[in-house]
Design an enzyme around this catalytic site. Structure first.
Site, PDB file in Angstrom:
ATOM      1  N   THR A  10      58.385  20.933 -15.622  1.00  0.00           N
ATOM      2  CA  THR A  10      58.452  20.929 -14.160  1.00  0.00           C
ATOM      3  C   THR A  10      59.740  20.264 -13.686  1.00  0.00           C
ATOM      4  O   THR A  10      60.527  20.860 -12.931  1.00  0.00           O
ATOM      5  CB  THR A  10      57.233  20.171 -13.586  1.00  0.00           C
ATOM      6  OG1 THR A  10      56.055  20.761 -14.125  1.00  0.00           O
ATOM      7  CG2 THR A  10      57.195  20.228 -12.073  1.00  0.00           C
ATOM      8  N   VAL A  11      59.980  19.034 -14.135  1.00  0.00           N
ATOM      9  CA  VAL A  11      61.137  18.276 -13.629  1.00  0.00           C
ATOM     10  C   VAL A  11      62.439  18.799 -14.252  1.00  0.00           C
ATOM     11  O   VAL A  11      63.424  19.052 -13.541  1.00  0.00           O
ATOM     12  CB  VAL A  11      60.972  16.765 -13.897  1.00  0.00           C
ATOM     13  CG1 VAL A  11      62.152  15.990 -13.322  1.00  0.00           C
ATOM     14  CG2 VAL A  11      59.662  16.256 -13.304  1.00  0.00           C
ATOM     15  N   LYS A 100      58.089   6.952 -15.750  1.00  0.00           N
ATOM     16  CA  LYS A 100      57.596   5.617 -15.324  1.00  0.00           C
ATOM     17  C   LYS A 100      56.797   4.921 -16.414  1.00  0.00           C
ATOM     18  O   LYS A 100      56.828   3.700 -16.548  1.00  0.00           O
ATOM     19  CB  LYS A 100      56.766   5.725 -14.050  1.00  0.00           C
ATOM     20  CG  LYS A 100      55.507   6.578 -14.166  1.00  0.00           C
ATOM     21  CD  LYS A 100      55.661   7.903 -13.509  1.00  0.00           C
ATOM     22  CE  LYS A 100      54.534   8.869 -13.767  1.00  0.00           C
ATOM     23  NZ  LYS A 100      54.627  10.087 -12.981  1.00  0.00           N
ATOM     24  N   GLU A 124      65.458   6.564 -10.778  1.00  0.00           N
ATOM     25  CA  GLU A 124      65.026   6.789  -9.396  1.00  0.00           C
ATOM     26  C   GLU A 124      63.763   7.635  -9.323  1.00  0.00           C
ATOM     27  O   GLU A 124      62.885   7.400  -8.478  1.00  0.00           O
ATOM     28  CB  GLU A 124      66.168   7.478  -8.627  1.00  0.00           C
ATOM     29  CG  GLU A 124      65.914   7.694  -7.164  1.00  0.00           C
ATOM     30  CD  GLU A 124      65.696   6.392  -6.409  1.00  0.00           C
ATOM     31  OE1 GLU A 124      66.664   5.678  -6.187  1.00  0.00           O
ATOM     32  OE2 GLU A 124      64.538   6.080  -6.053  1.00  0.00           O
ATOM     33  N   ILE A 131      61.757  10.189  -3.014  1.00  0.00           N
ATOM     34  CA  ILE A 131      62.109   9.078  -2.112  1.00  0.00           C
ATOM     35  C   ILE A 131      63.097   8.144  -2.821  1.00  0.00           C
ATOM     36  O   ILE A 131      62.808   7.671  -3.914  1.00  0.00           O
ATOM     37  CB  ILE A 131      60.853   8.251  -1.730  1.00  0.00           C
ATOM     38  CG1 ILE A 131      59.779   9.157  -1.131  1.00  0.00           C
ATOM     39  CG2 ILE A 131      61.210   7.118  -0.787  1.00  0.00           C
ATOM     40  CD1 ILE A 131      58.433   8.459  -0.935  1.00  0.00           C
ATOM     41  N   GLY A 182      50.584  21.085  -9.590  1.00  0.00           N
ATOM     42  CA  GLY A 182      51.566  20.378 -10.419  1.00  0.00           C
ATOM     43  C   GLY A 182      51.753  18.916 -10.068  1.00  0.00           C
ATOM     44  O   GLY A 182      52.682  18.281 -10.541  1.00  0.00           O
ATOM     45  N   GLU A 185      49.057  14.286 -13.482  1.00  0.00           N
ATOM     46  CA  GLU A 185      49.569  14.070 -14.828  1.00  0.00           C
ATOM     47  C   GLU A 185      48.838  15.026 -15.776  1.00  0.00           C
ATOM     48  O   GLU A 185      47.777  15.568 -15.440  1.00  0.00           O
ATOM     49  CB  GLU A 185      49.306  12.629 -15.265  1.00  0.00           C
ATOM     50  CG  GLU A 185      50.040  11.599 -14.441  1.00  0.00           C
ATOM     51  CD  GLU A 185      51.557  11.716 -14.519  1.00  0.00           C
ATOM     52  OE1 GLU A 185      52.119  11.641 -15.618  1.00  0.00           O
ATOM     53  OE2 GLU A 185      52.186  11.904 -13.459  1.00  0.00           O
ATOM     54  N   LYS A 200      53.971   2.537 -11.726  1.00  0.00           N
ATOM     55  CA  LYS A 200      55.005   2.571 -10.689  1.00  0.00           C
ATOM     56  C   LYS A 200      55.158   1.193 -10.029  1.00  0.00           C
ATOM     57  O   LYS A 200      56.263   0.782  -9.676  1.00  0.00           O
ATOM     58  CB  LYS A 200      54.660   3.646  -9.657  1.00  0.00           C
ATOM     59  CG  LYS A 200      54.832   5.052 -10.238  1.00  0.00           C
ATOM     60  CD  LYS A 200      54.215   6.099  -9.348  1.00  0.00           C
ATOM     61  CE  LYS A 200      54.465   7.497  -9.894  1.00  0.00           C
ATOM     62  NZ  LYS A 200      53.633   8.518  -9.241  1.00  0.00           N
ATOM     63  N   GLY A 298      56.265  16.689  -7.774  1.00  0.00           N
ATOM     64  CA  GLY A 298      56.616  18.105  -7.756  1.00  0.00           C
ATOM     65  C   GLY A 298      58.052  18.326  -8.190  1.00  0.00           C
ATOM     66  O   GLY A 298      58.870  17.409  -8.230  1.00  0.00           O
TER      67      GLY A 298
HETATM   68  P1  NAP Z   1      56.200  18.797 -18.308  1.00  0.00           P
HETATM   69  O1  NAP Z   1      56.196  19.875 -17.281  1.00  0.00           O
HETATM   70  O2  NAP Z   1      55.025  18.668 -19.207  1.00  0.00           O
HETATM   71  O3  NAP Z   1      57.508  19.043 -19.213  1.00  0.00           O
HETATM   72  C1  NAP Z   1      57.766  18.311 -20.373  1.00  0.00           C
HETATM   73  C2  NAP Z   1      58.935  18.966 -21.102  1.00  0.00           C
HETATM   74  O4  NAP Z   1      59.276  18.155 -22.203  1.00  0.00           O
HETATM   75  C3  NAP Z   1      58.631  20.353 -21.657  1.00  0.00           C
HETATM   76  O5  NAP Z   1      59.739  21.184 -21.511  1.00  0.00           O
HETATM   77  C4  NAP Z   1      58.332  20.103 -23.128  1.00  0.00           C
HETATM   78  O6  NAP Z   1      58.715  21.172 -23.959  1.00  0.00           O
HETATM   79  C5  NAP Z   1      59.218  18.917 -23.417  1.00  0.00           C
HETATM   80  N1  NAP Z   1      58.658  18.035 -24.440  1.00  0.00           N
HETATM   81  C6  NAP Z   1      57.606  17.199 -24.311  1.00  0.00           C
HETATM   82  N2  NAP Z   1      57.393  16.546 -25.467  1.00  0.00           N
HETATM   83  C7  NAP Z   1      58.329  16.993 -26.332  1.00  0.00           C
HETATM   84  C8  NAP Z   1      58.628  16.699 -27.685  1.00  0.00           C
HETATM   85  N3  NAP Z   1      57.912  15.824 -28.399  1.00  0.00           N
HETATM   86  N4  NAP Z   1      59.674  17.344 -28.261  1.00  0.00           N
HETATM   87  C9  NAP Z   1      60.403  18.251 -27.544  1.00  0.00           C
HETATM   88  N5  NAP Z   1      60.172  18.552 -26.261  1.00  0.00           N
HETATM   89  C10 NAP Z   1      59.150  17.937 -25.679  1.00  0.00           C
HETATM   90  O7  NAP Z   1      56.453  17.379 -17.654  1.00  0.00           O
HETATM   91  P2  NAP Z   1      57.087  17.068 -16.217  1.00  0.00           P
HETATM   92  O8  NAP Z   1      56.035  17.205 -15.172  1.00  0.00           O
HETATM   93  O9  NAP Z   1      58.350  17.810 -16.076  1.00  0.00           O
HETATM   94  O10 NAP Z   1      57.344  15.477 -16.347  1.00  0.00           O
HETATM   95  C11 NAP Z   1      58.455  14.993 -17.056  1.00  0.00           C
HETATM   96  C12 NAP Z   1      58.609  13.498 -16.776  1.00  0.00           C
HETATM   97  O11 NAP Z   1      58.828  13.309 -15.390  1.00  0.00           O
HETATM   98  C13 NAP Z   1      57.371  12.653 -17.115  1.00  0.00           C
HETATM   99  O12 NAP Z   1      57.783  11.399 -17.571  1.00  0.00           O
HETATM  100  C14 NAP Z   1      56.671  12.522 -15.770  1.00  0.00           C
HETATM  101  O13 NAP Z   1      55.861  11.368 -15.691  1.00  0.00           O
HETATM  102  C15 NAP Z   1      57.871  12.398 -14.858  1.00  0.00           C
HETATM  103  N6  NAP Z   1      57.600  12.761 -13.484  1.00  0.00           N
HETATM  104  C16 NAP Z   1      57.031  13.953 -13.187  1.00  0.00           C
HETATM  105  C17 NAP Z   1      56.796  14.282 -11.856  1.00  0.00           C
HETATM  106  C18 NAP Z   1      56.174  15.581 -11.471  1.00  0.00           C
HETATM  107  O14 NAP Z   1      55.911  15.784 -10.273  1.00  0.00           O
HETATM  108  N7  NAP Z   1      55.926  16.502 -12.393  1.00  0.00           N
HETATM  109  C19 NAP Z   1      57.165  13.374 -10.849  1.00  0.00           C
HETATM  110  C20 NAP Z   1      57.766  12.155 -11.191  1.00  0.00           C
HETATM  111  C21 NAP Z   1      57.984  11.870 -12.520  1.00  0.00           C
HETATM  112  P3  NAP Z   1      58.058  22.648 -23.838  1.00  0.00           P
HETATM  113  O15 NAP Z   1      58.527  23.191 -22.532  1.00  0.00           O
HETATM  114  O16 NAP Z   1      58.574  23.399 -24.984  1.00  0.00           O
HETATM  115  O17 NAP Z   1      56.572  22.425 -23.866  1.00  0.00           O
HETATM  116  N1  HSE Z   2      51.053  12.421 -11.104  1.00  0.00           N
HETATM  117  C1  HSE Z   2      52.048  11.790 -10.313  1.00  0.00           C
HETATM  118  C2  HSE Z   2      51.554  11.682  -8.883  1.00  0.00           C
HETATM  119  C3  HSE Z   2      53.329  12.590 -10.399  1.00  0.00           C
HETATM  120  O1  HSE Z   2      50.553  12.344  -8.542  1.00  0.00           O
HETATM  121  O2  HSE Z   2      52.121  10.917  -8.099  1.00  0.00           O
HETATM  122  C4  HSE Z   2      54.514  11.919  -9.748  1.00  0.00           C
HETATM  123  O3  HSE Z   2      54.854  10.737 -10.401  1.00  0.00           O
END
Ligand code: NAP
Ligand code: HSE
Length: 420
Positions: A10-11, A100, A124, A131, A182, A185, A200, A298
């Site tokens: 996603t990110v 985080k 950030e 934000i 999305g 977690e 956080k 998101g």
């Molecule tokens: P996600 O959609 O599950 O994406 C994770 C990515 O990392 C995927 O591309 C996955 O590969 C890759 N990956 C995970 N483990 C791996 C490993 N062991 N080796 C190689 N590649 C690996 O997660 P996300 O939502 O983008 O979140 C990423 C980070 O941002 C997390 O720390 C999350 O807490 C933080 N975050 C997310 C949001 C949000 O709204 N989603 C907001 C704030 C912070 P594949 O694509 O091949 O599966």
């Molecule tokens: N699962 C987290 C939330 C994603 O709902 O705030 C953003 O950090």
């Protein structure tokens, strides 16, 4: 600047989209080149167009690639993210992470190594999605002594509570919707049990109050216990239920930290933050009160925060010491809250029940401000009490005593009230 990205979910996907479409954004972005992107499954269909052999499953090669200046970690989890980041820092690379959990668990280790190696670690996106709260605390509010941070920092739980309160949607359906959109977690337990919010809060405490507290030491309660009944009573009291993360520097050496649902008075700015939006209410001297508000989760919002870190590092506005590697670890941590409380109790239908409960509160010097009761089922009485200001430990004594009364069936909920 040449960057490597760990993760393209996603990110990561959002970050790549911004970097591949830089026209009209900060001109610095046109000078950022993505060298390699690490993923788990190379065969997965991706929504971003990549060239040649940019994708790899060999993440170690990315952090060891001498051509790369900066690593964006958006893979999540503790390992291998931690080891890869440490390796990258050892190789002199700057780090931007949205993780985080990693900062809350291993922030000190990572920041200390970064300081030794004189590279930046920026995070950030770890709090508040899009934000700019971290930079705001570090720089824009840097002149202030921050003493209180109160935040709605989990979008999923705020979405669930908003859907329940405003649309009458059930908890289960609202959680399923938040997952589908999305926000949640991978394991939504982290959202609904307050784990994500505690992580956080640990990051905010590090940046805003220059204190290191592992999220595991933060007292937390999630939203599972919040029922439609509590929401209805909250509305009748001109309040809205919110999961809040609080850090309060009460004296120079005492920090009160908690994550739990609050009845927020509707006149308080945090009461109007709905859906997956986040808001962080900051109090400091001399600035007074500041509230930051925006999309807390998101793809777009989080990618915006990640890319802003890249811009700051690329433009050298970030110094290598952009977060204190030696924050205070000596403060005493208090879970004690001094608040008005809402308490909902179910008892057998006894004429003397409310009086006896009020009497028990009196035994513990807890003063009820208001008591109401109603028969909710045959033989079942629901009693709702709002207390005057009281220390939580004192209230706990009274609640334990009331729980022991013969006709008390359940202490359904005890929720502090945040006054406007
Ligand atoms: P996600 O959609 O599950 O994406 C994770 C990515 O990392 C995927 O591309 C996955 O590969 C890759 N990956 C995970 N483990 C791996 C490993 N062991 N080796 C190689 N590649 C690996 O997660 P996300 O939502 O983008 O979140 C990423 C980070 O941002 C997390 O720390 C999350 O807490 C933080 N975050 C997310 C949001 C949000 O709204 N989603 C907001 C704030 C912070 P594949 O694509 O091949 O599966
Ligand atoms: N699962 C987290 C939330 C994603 O709902 O705030 C953003 O950090």
């Amino acid at each position: 600047m040449k960057i490597g990205i760990l993760g393209l979910g996603t990110v990561g996907g959002g970050v790549v989209k911004i970097l591949l479409d830089s026209i009209g954004r900060n001109p610095i972005l046109s000078g950022i080149k993505i060298v390699r992107i690490g993923v788990r499954d190379i065969g997965k269909v991706r929504l971003v167009s990549l060239t040649g052999n940019q994708l790899t499953t060999q993440l170690g090669e990315i952090v060891n690639d001498p051509e790369i200046d900066l690593i964006v970690e958006v893979m999540g989890g503790l390992e291998p993210a931690r080891s890869l980041i440490l390796q990258a820092i050892n190789n002199g690379k700057h780090i931007v992470t949205a993780n985080k959990s990693l900062i809350a668990a291993h922030g000190l280790e990572i920041l200390a190594l970064a300081r030794d190696k004189k590279v930046c670690v920026a995070f950030e996106a770890a709090v508040g999605g899009g934000i700019p709260v971290i930079q705001c605390l570090q720089k824009s509010l840097g002149a202030n002594r921050i003493h209180k941070i109160t935040g709605i920092v989990n979008g999923t739980t705020n979405y669930i509570l908003s859907q329940m309160a405003h649309k009458g949607v059930s908890y289960d359906k609202a959680l399923a919707d938040a997952t589908a959109q999305g926000y949640a977690e991978a394991d939504p337990t982290a959202d609904v049990d307050g784990i994500d919010a505690a992580e956080k809060l640990s990051v905010l405490t590090l940046v805003g109050l220059d204190s290191w507290v592992s999220s595991k030491k933060i007292s937390r309660l999630g939203i599972r216990s919040i029922s439609e009944k509590d929401i209805t009573y909250a509305k009748a009291m001109n309040c809205t239920i919110k999961l809040l993360a609080n850090a309060h520097l009460r004296e120079s050496d005492n920090l009160q930290l908690d994550v739990q649902p609050y009845l927020v008075e509707n006149a308080h700015p945090l009461a109007s933050i709905n859906d997956a939006f986040n808001a962080i209410f900051i109090e400091g001297e001399p600035i007074g009160q500041v509230m930051l508000y925006g999309q807390g989760a998101g793809e777009g919002a989080t990618a915006s925060a990640v890319v802003s870190d890249i811009i700051n590092i690329a433009s050298s506005t970030a110094t290598w010491q952009n977060a204190n590697a030696e924050p205070d670890q000596a403060k005493s941590i208090s879970q004690e809250i001094n608040s008005n409380f809402y308490i909902r109790i179910l008892t057998e239908q006894k004429a003397t029940a409310a009086g006896a409960i009020a009497w028990s509160f009196g035994d513990f010097q807890v003063a009820p401000r208001a008591i109401q009761q109603q028969i909710i089922d045959e033989g079942l009485l629901e009693i709702v009490i709002v207390t005057e200001l009281v220390l939580k430990t004192k209230l706990d004594g009274a609640i334990n005593s009331i729980r022991g009364l013969p006709y008390v069936k359940e202490i359904a909920n005890v929720i502090p009230i945040l006054k406007a």
